[in-house]
Design an enzyme around this catalytic site. Structure first.
Site, PDB file in Angstrom:
ATOM      1  N   TYR A 105       0.799  -1.227   0.000  1.00 24.57           N
ATOM      2  CA  TYR A 105       0.000   0.000   0.000  1.00 24.57           C
ATOM      3  C   TYR A 105       0.832   1.279   0.000  1.00 24.57           C
ATOM      4  CZ  TYR A 105      -4.610  -2.102   0.465  1.00 24.57           C
ATOM      5  OH  TYR A 105      -5.783  -2.771   0.217  1.00 24.57           O
ATOM      6  N   ASP A 153      -6.714  -6.795   3.657  1.00 25.37           N
ATOM      7  CA  ASP A 153      -7.757  -6.180   2.832  1.00 25.37           C
ATOM      8  C   ASP A 153      -8.628  -7.267   2.212  1.00 25.37           C
ATOM      9  OD1 ASP A 153      -9.138  -4.229   1.263  1.00 25.37           O
ATOM     10  OD2 ASP A 153      -7.966  -4.935  -0.448  1.00 25.37           O
ATOM     11  N   LYS A 212       2.217 -15.643   3.736  1.00 31.01           N
ATOM     12  CA  LYS A 212       2.515 -16.527   2.609  1.00 31.01           C
ATOM     13  C   LYS A 212       4.015 -16.777   2.662  1.00 31.01           C
ATOM     14  CE  LYS A 212       1.420 -18.674  -1.238  1.00 31.01           C
ATOM     15  NZ  LYS A 212       0.535 -19.853  -1.323  1.00 31.01           N
ATOM     16  N   ASP A 237      -3.816 -18.505   1.489  1.00 34.73           N
ATOM     17  CA  ASP A 237      -4.729 -19.254   0.616  1.00 34.73           C
ATOM     18  C   ASP A 237      -5.505 -20.284   1.436  1.00 34.73           C
ATOM     19  OD1 ASP A 237      -2.242 -20.466   0.957  1.00 34.73           O
ATOM     20  OD2 ASP A 237      -2.092 -21.218  -1.098  1.00 34.73           O
ATOM     21  N   ASP A 279     -12.831  -8.747   3.293  1.00 30.30           N
ATOM     22  CA  ASP A 279     -14.032  -8.832   2.450  1.00 30.30           C
ATOM     23  C   ASP A 279     -14.623 -10.240   2.556  1.00 30.30           C
ATOM     24  OD1 ASP A 279     -13.753  -6.197   1.558  1.00 30.30           O
ATOM     25  OD2 ASP A 279     -14.148  -6.712  -0.533  1.00 30.30           O
TER      26      ASP A 279
HETATM   27  C1  IPM Z   1     -10.720  -1.098   2.564  1.00 29.28           C
HETATM   28  C2  IPM Z   1     -10.782  -0.579   1.143  1.00 29.28           C
HETATM   29  C3  IPM Z   1      -9.564   0.288   0.890  1.00 29.28           C
HETATM   30  C4  IPM Z   1      -8.327  -0.576   1.082  1.00 29.28           C
HETATM   31  C5  IPM Z   1      -9.545   0.974  -0.494  1.00 29.28           C
HETATM   32  C6  IPM Z   1     -10.788   1.777  -0.732  1.00 29.28           C
HETATM   33  C7  IPM Z   1      -8.298   1.801  -0.683  1.00 29.28           C
HETATM   34  O1  IPM Z   1     -10.882  -1.628   0.242  1.00 29.28           O
HETATM   35  O2  IPM Z   1     -10.714  -0.271   3.490  1.00 29.28           O
HETATM   36  O3  IPM Z   1     -10.694  -2.305   2.758  1.00 29.28           O
HETATM   37  O4  IPM Z   1      -7.883  -1.250   0.138  1.00 29.28           O
HETATM   38  O5  IPM Z   1      -7.786  -0.561   2.181  1.00 29.28           O
HETATM   39 MN    MN Z   2     -11.021  -3.572   1.156  1.00 25.58          MN
END
Ligand code: IPM
Ligand code: MN
Length: 337
Positions: free
Chosen positions: A125, A239, A182, A215, A243
């Site tokens: 990042y 990140d 990893k 993974d 999700d």
């Molecule tokens: C998150 C989002 C951000 C990230 C993006 C919007 C830059 O996906 O907060 O998870 O990748 O950290």
């Molecule tokens: Mn994200």
């Protein structure tokens, strides 16, 4: 004393869900003053401001920052993300991204409860690298991952402290921390993380530990999420995994996050994991629960843990159906007494 909260509603559904979160915090009896900052993709398109140093310095003076979502399809990727969200994470040293997950994964019979501690200021990042011979057949792009021993170690230490706190809050619960990386391929950064993890673990002999490749962790998130208590991982793995964590815990509409400066040298920032969802803006379909739970994380960090717990249980008792404002008002009524 009234808390001073900077509010960045942002783009798309961001302002809608943030308004509900503030409604609930107010109804729960917390007194606070807000200052709104009009930032995000829409603002950028209007006058070019993303996040000036002057605005960033103003933000340093608040007790906390509540953010809705930023980003619009009309702005090329990276501009708002890097210039606003990542700039705040880096410049305010919000080195822990804490993302709790409670829910029952599809096909599981028992609920799980785990927390991902995502390192929030390093990894791929940081923007290391560049491009050469752009647009030619010989184009080269590199984007390195920056990992410092200090950066990994402070995130890992936070994860161990959190595991201890979680077991104190719930004595039937054994403290446990899993490192996700990893190490079989990323032998330089993985080795740094593994050695930092082992060194911190030695200070916490009562905390159980495990290591999963990222993974494999994706399989366990879906098939055996009960194995986890606290997970610590790097910025990019965190990140992606969070999700997935949202998807197996009732959906991204419930996923909350805290970007913490645990040293408290400045404000921390609280935001739902989801994005600005421009396709449903103004329809009342946005679920404000992720934003409300993010505000609860803010209250935890401000030392208002009892109120945060009341808000969480009101969210857990809500069906999650209804319009954005209906859900917000019903949860507000529930916490008001
Ligand atoms: C998150 C989002 C951000 C990230 C993006 C919007 C830059 O996906 O907060 O998870 O990748 O950290
Ligand atoms: Mn994200």
């Amino acid at each position: 004393m009234a808390y001073r909260i900077a509010v960045i509603g942002g783009d798309g559904i961001g302002p809608e869900v943030t308004a509900e979160a503030l409604k609930v915090v107010r109804a729960a009896g917390i007194s606070f003053d807000t200052t709104s900052y009009d930032l995000g993709g829409a603002r950028y398109l209007r006058d070019g401001e993303i996040l000036s140093d002057a605005t960033l310095n103003e933000l340093r003076g608040f007790d906390a920052i509540l953010l809705g979502a930023v980003g619009t399809p009309d702005v090329p990727p990276g501009i708002i993300e890097r210039g606003l969200l990542l700039k705040m994470r880096f410049d305010l040293d919000l080195y822990v991204n804490l993302r709790p997950f409670v829910g029952t994964a599809p096909g599981q019979s028992e609920p799980h409860s785990f927390v991902v501690i995502r390192e929030n200021t390093e990894g791929p990042y940081v923007g290391e690298g560049g491009v050469l011979r752009k647009g030619t057949p010989h184009e080269v792009a590199t984007q390195g991952s920056v990992n410092t021993r200090m950066g990994a170690e402070r995130a890992i230490r936070f994860a161990f402290e959190l595991a201890v706190q979680r077991s104190q809050a719930n004595p039937s619960h054994k403290p446990h921390v899993t490192l996700v990386h990893k190490t079989n391929v990323l032998t330089f950064s993985g080795d740094l993380w593994q050695r930092a993890f082992d060194a911190v673990a030695a200070d916490y002999p009562k905390v159980g530990t495990a290591y999963n490749h990222v993974d494999a962790a994706c399989i366990y998130f879906v098939q055996d999420p009960h194995r986890y208590d606290v997970i610590v991982t790097d910025n990019l793995f965190g990140d992606i995994l969070t999700d997935l964590g949202g998807a197996v815990s009732g959906g991204i509409g419930l996923a909350s996050s805290a970007n913490l400066n645990p040293a408290r040298t400045g404000p921390s920032m609280f935001e739902p994991v989801h994005g600005s969802a421009p396709d449903i803006v103004g329809t009342g379909k946005a679920n404000p629960i992720a934003a409300i739970l993010s505000a609860a994380l803010m209250l935890d960090f401000l030392g208002e843990g009892d109120t945060a717990t009341r808000i969480r249980s009101a969210c857990a008792s809500h069906s999650g159906t209804g319009s954005t404002t209906d859900i917000g008002s019903q949860i507000a009524d529930a916490v008001a007494g």
